[in-house]
Design an enzyme around this catalytic site. Structure first.
Site, PDB file in Angstrom:
ATOM      1  N   GLU A 123      -1.434  -1.607  -4.587  1.00 45.00           N
ATOM      2  CA  GLU A 123      -2.700  -0.892  -4.715  1.00 45.00           C
ATOM      3  C   GLU A 123      -2.530   0.279  -5.676  1.00 45.00           C
ATOM      4  O   GLU A 123      -1.513   0.981  -5.648  1.00 45.00           O
ATOM      5  CB  GLU A 123      -3.191  -0.391  -3.356  1.00 45.00           C
ATOM      6  CG  GLU A 123      -4.588   0.191  -3.435  1.00 45.00           C
ATOM      7  CD  GLU A 123      -5.217   0.416  -2.076  1.00 45.00           C
ATOM      8  OE1 GLU A 123      -6.412   0.124  -1.951  1.00 45.00           O
ATOM      9  OE2 GLU A 123      -4.522   0.877  -1.165  1.00 45.00           O
ATOM     10  N   ASP A 136       0.880  -1.171   0.000  1.00 43.00           N
ATOM     11  CA  ASP A 136       0.000   0.000   0.000  1.00 43.00           C
ATOM     12  C   ASP A 136       0.919   1.222   0.000  1.00 43.00           C
ATOM     13  O   ASP A 136       1.387   1.648   1.052  1.00 43.00           O
ATOM     14  CB  ASP A 136      -0.899  -0.020   1.234  1.00 43.00           C
ATOM     15  CG  ASP A 136      -1.822   1.183   1.303  1.00 43.00           C
ATOM     16  OD1 ASP A 136      -2.181   1.734   0.242  1.00 43.00           O
ATOM     17  OD2 ASP A 136      -2.180   1.597   2.426  1.00 43.00           O
ATOM     18  N   ASP A 152      -2.111   1.030   7.456  1.00 43.09           N
ATOM     19  CA  ASP A 152      -1.390   0.843   6.190  1.00 43.09           C
ATOM     20  C   ASP A 152      -0.995  -0.621   5.995  1.00 43.09           C
ATOM     21  O   ASP A 152      -1.037  -1.144   4.884  1.00 43.09           O
ATOM     22  CB  ASP A 152      -0.135   1.723   6.153  1.00 43.09           C
ATOM     23  CG  ASP A 152      -0.469   3.202   6.215  1.00 43.09           C
ATOM     24  OD1 ASP A 152      -1.195   3.678   5.327  1.00 43.09           O
ATOM     25  OD2 ASP A 152      -0.006   3.872   7.150  1.00 43.09           O
TER      26      ASP A 152
END
Length: 167
Positions: free
Chosen positions: A71, A11, A143
């Site tokens: 992502e 991420d 996160d």
């Protein structure tokens, strides 16, 4: 044929980049590691990107994943923030590719749908499902939970692809 793979989910962010590493064995998922790579907010952007790249390279060497999933970037109203996020995402895509690891990309809605069942899920719902899917994982940062969700999403996609016959 059931899948067997170690997957790193990433991420990306310039200040905090979450990572999550899982093992998929058929329908079973196992937590391997997770955490956050933090960069110094006072440092120059190039130095922060170097820090991120070096940390990702160490993780890839340590855990030797078979696959990487990152992502996709969302675009917000602050163009500068979006560009900086894009820089971090570029490093997150490059590090595994440079290590010879296949990299997949997933949008936030796709990740949420794969983990929770709906693309409109809230962050806390995603974190709750990640904890349910990976029992015993002590996830302390949002996160990291997001990165684990990206890895889980990729595991689901690999499993689906392994069941669909090639044309």
């Amino acid at each position: 044929m059931p899948i067997r793979a170690r997957i790193i989910g990433i991420d990306p962010g310039l200040r905090f980049t979450g990572f999550g590493i899982i093992e998929a064995d058929g329908n079973r998922l196992r937590h391997v590691a997770d955490g956050v790579i933090a960069t110094d907010g006072a440092a120059a952007v190039a130095e922060r990107l170097h820090t991120l790249d070096a940390a990702l390279a160490r993780l890839l060497a340590t855990y030797a994943p078979d696959h990487a999933a990152v992502e996709e970037t969302y675009v917000n109203r602050n163009a500068t923030a979006t560009l900086k996020l894009g820089y971090a995402r570029g490093v997150a895509l490059l590090a595994p590719a440079r290590a010879g690891i296949a990299v997949a990309e997933y949008g936030a809605k796709t990740v949420k749908r794969a983990v929770v069942g709906t693309g409109a899920a809230e962050k806390d719902q995603v974190a709750l499902m990640v904890r349910r899917l990976l029992p015993g994982a002590a996830i302390t940062r949002a996160d990291a939970a997001d990165a684990l969700a990206v890895a889980i999403c990729h595991a689901h996609h690999l499993a689906t692809a392994s069941r669909v016959p090639a044309a």
